[in-house]
Each structure stands twice: as structure tokens, then as C-alpha cells.
Design an enzyme around this catalytic site. Structure first.
Site, PDB file in Angstrom:
ATOM      1  N   SER A   1      65.006 -39.553  36.656  1.00 41.33           N
ATOM      2  CA  SER A   1      64.042 -39.957  35.852  1.00 41.33           C
ATOM      3  C   SER A   1      62.619 -39.777  36.767  1.00 41.33           C
ATOM      4  O   SER A   1      62.668 -39.401  38.087  1.00 41.33           O
ATOM      5  CB  SER A   1      64.125 -41.475  35.678  1.00 41.33           C
ATOM      6  OG  SER A   1      63.838 -42.280  36.786  1.00 41.33           O
TER       7      SER A   1
ATOM      8  N   SER B   1      60.500 -42.148  37.970  1.00 39.44           N
ATOM      9  CA  SER B   1      60.015 -43.516  38.413  1.00 39.44           C
ATOM     10  C   SER B   1      59.358 -43.247  40.116  1.00 39.44           C
ATOM     11  O   SER B   1      58.736 -44.182  40.323  1.00 39.44           O
ATOM     12  CB  SER B   1      61.069 -44.668  38.141  1.00 39.44           C
ATOM     13  OG  SER B   1      62.123 -44.364  39.110  1.00 39.44           O
TER      14      SER B   1
ATOM     15  N   LYS C   1      64.462 -46.743  44.586  1.00 43.91           N
ATOM     16  CA  LYS C   1      63.278 -47.401  44.395  1.00 43.91           C
ATOM     17  C   LYS C   1      62.701 -47.371  45.990  1.00 43.91           C
ATOM     18  O   LYS C   1      63.434 -47.310  47.053  1.00 43.91           O
ATOM     19  CB  LYS C   1      63.027 -48.482  43.803  1.00 43.91           C
ATOM     20  CG  LYS C   1      63.749 -48.797  42.378  1.00 43.91           C
ATOM     21  CD  LYS C   1      62.600 -47.886  41.292  1.00 43.91           C
ATOM     22  CE  LYS C   1      63.291 -47.939  39.901  1.00 43.91           C
ATOM     23  NZ  LYS C   1      62.454 -47.331  39.005  1.00 43.91           N
TER      24      LYS C   1
ATOM     25  N   SER D   1      57.931 -47.394  35.879  1.00 46.11           N
ATOM     26  CA  SER D   1      59.081 -47.751  36.734  1.00 46.11           C
ATOM     27  C   SER D   1      59.612 -49.109  36.117  1.00 46.11           C
ATOM     28  O   SER D   1      59.007 -50.093  36.074  1.00 46.11           O
ATOM     29  CB  SER D   1      58.765 -47.790  38.229  1.00 46.11           C
ATOM     30  OG  SER D   1      59.746 -48.183  38.985  1.00 46.11           O
TER      31      SER D   1
END
Length: 261
Positions: A40, A42, A102, A209
Site C-alpha cells: 500500500s 501509506s 509504519k 494511512s
């Protein structure tokens, strides 16, 4: 020794070699490094869809999530090392146990809040500096075929999709880039206090996100227990912009072995 016995011995040696190779791969994946593919956007522009990396599992010690399928017979965490603000971390989602990646922005005892799109840590605004525009092609990306969000909409397919590019400097001096697409409900948050033994994570693509700003049961991840940390991402090994890894014409050679900030 006849030919049949020679063939039998050669087959046995082949089987042993395969078994040893699988055992070695299992040890490496369990104790040292885990492959991870970015599905993804994010963490743009730090990580792009199609980046492939190895996660350093030695960085924070080991928990049950260090083993494939979370099978390590470990309670809590052994040989634990404290992560640092700014680390890019792969962790297990607190509810679904799916792998997420993250950036760590809050440690136990820290207060975290977003105010008008600015990250505040322990009551102080984290400096941001505009450094330009992040441009990517407005097209379907990766096997999931997602299209990016753009600040300059409407953008035709194949056109330049733009986002504001900023440099953020965390309190410990770690500098990294973040993206701003526009106003988002995650630009304003309550004041969070990170509980003991848990951590607060955010994506660098701030308006795209699902992270600790959003509770785990409504599309985010909430606070993440120390036990759930799998390891630290330090370097992109390989990158492909296409939907298939073998499509060599989509390889991003400038990202091969790229160190991560």
C-alpha cells in the site's frame, strides 16, 4: 558400486541438501531477517508500492510473533531492545495480527496529538519544512491496482499526480519526508498518552494511512504492544512498479539497496 546404488546415493544427498537449505532458511527467517513486500501507499514517499525489503528481527529482541505463524513459544519479549523514535517498524496489528509497517512516533509515556496537520509530541510541535512536490503517475499501482490520491485533481489516467512534500524533524534529530494531500479528519486528533509497554505509529503519507491515530477496531491500529513488534526496516532491497515482479521493465533500479531514513 552399481549404477542403481549410485543413483540412490545421489538422490539421498539431494534430499539432505534440500532439507539443510530449508532448515537454514527457516533459522534465518525466524531469528535474523524476514522478507516484506509493500502492498500500500501509506508510507510514501519513503516506501513505495512494490518495494521489497528484509526486516531486521534482531533489532528489538524476540517475541512469539518473531516466528512464522506466531509459533515461537515465548512469553513477552526476550533480549529486548527499546525502539527509537523515527524507526520504520513492521508489527502485528493488535486485533487482526496482519503485518503492518509504519514509523514510530510515540513511546511509552509520550503524549501525541495532531493539530492542523502538525504532529505534536509531549506538547511541542514537530518542525515541518516544505521542500517541494512529490509527483507520481496517476495509474493503477501494484497487484492491488490501487490509484493514488492527488492534490491537483482531477488528473487524467497517466497524468502527473502531485502531493505536497515536507521534511519533518523529530525531537531526537531524525529527519524524514512526509506527504500532505489536503485536509483530513486525522489532521485533528485528541491528545493521546501512550500507555506503558505500547507504542504509537503513523504513516509518512499522512492523509492516506490507517495508523495509531485511529482505533484498531475502526480501520486503524491504535496503540501497539511491544510484543507485537516484528523488526526494523533499514533498507529497500528490490523494487518493482508493476503488477508482476518478473516484469523487468517496471523495476525501479534507483531503489535497489536504498537505505531508509
Amino acid at each position: 558400486m552399481n549404477n542403481e546404488m549410485k543413483r540412490s546415493d545421489a538422490f539421498a544427498e539431494t534430499i539432505k541438501t534440500v532439507v539443510y537449505a530449508l532448515l537454514l532458511a527457516g533459522v534465518i527467517r525466524t531469528l535474523l531477517f524476514q522478507p516484506f513486500w509493500i502492498p500500500s501507499g501509506s508510507m510514501k514517499n519513503t516506501l513505495l508500492i512494490g518495494d521489497f525489503l528484509f526486516v531486521n528481527k534482531m533489532a528489538y529482541g524476540y517475541s512469539k510473533y518473531s516466528c512464522p505463524w506466531s509459533l515461537c513459544p515465548i512469553s513477552g519479549r526476550i533480549w529486548a531492545e527499546e525502539p527509537e523514535i523515527g524507526d520504520i517498524v513492521v508489527f502485528k496489528h493488535p486485533v487482526t495480527k496482519v503485518d503492518f509497517i509504519k514509523r514510530l512516533v510515540g513511546k511509552p509515556g509520550d503524549t501525541v496529538q495532531m493539530v492542523d496537520g502538525i504532529l505534536h509530541l509531549n506538547g511541542k510541535a514537530v518542525p515541518q519544512q516544505e521542500i517541494g512536490t512529490f509527483v507520481e503517475t496517476n495509474n493503477q499501482q501494484g497487484p492491488m491496482r490501487n490509484t493514488p490520491r492527488c492534490t491537483n485533481n482531477p488528473v487524467a489516467v497517466g497524468g502527473d499526480c502531485e502531493k505536497e512534500l515536507l521534511k519533518e524533524t523529530l525531537p531526537n534529530g531524525v529527519e524524514h519526508t512526509i506527504l500532505n494531500i489536503g485536509q483530513s479528519y486525522t489532521d485533528q486528533t485528541p491528545l493521546y498518552t501512550v500507555p506503558e509497554g505500547q507504542y504509537f505509529f503513523m504513516g509518512d503519507n499522512r492523509d492516506n494511512s490507517g495508523d495509531s491515530r485511529i482505533p484498531a477496531n475502526v480501520g486503524g491500529v491504535g496503540f501497539v504492544p511491544f510484543e507485537n513488534l516484528v523488526g526494523r526496516a533499514d533498507r529497500v532491497i528490490f523494487s518493482s512498479a508493476g503488477s508482476r515482479i518478473l516484469a523487468f521493465w517496471t523495476w525501479r533500479k534507483d531503489r535497489f539497496f536504498k537505505a531508509l531514513d
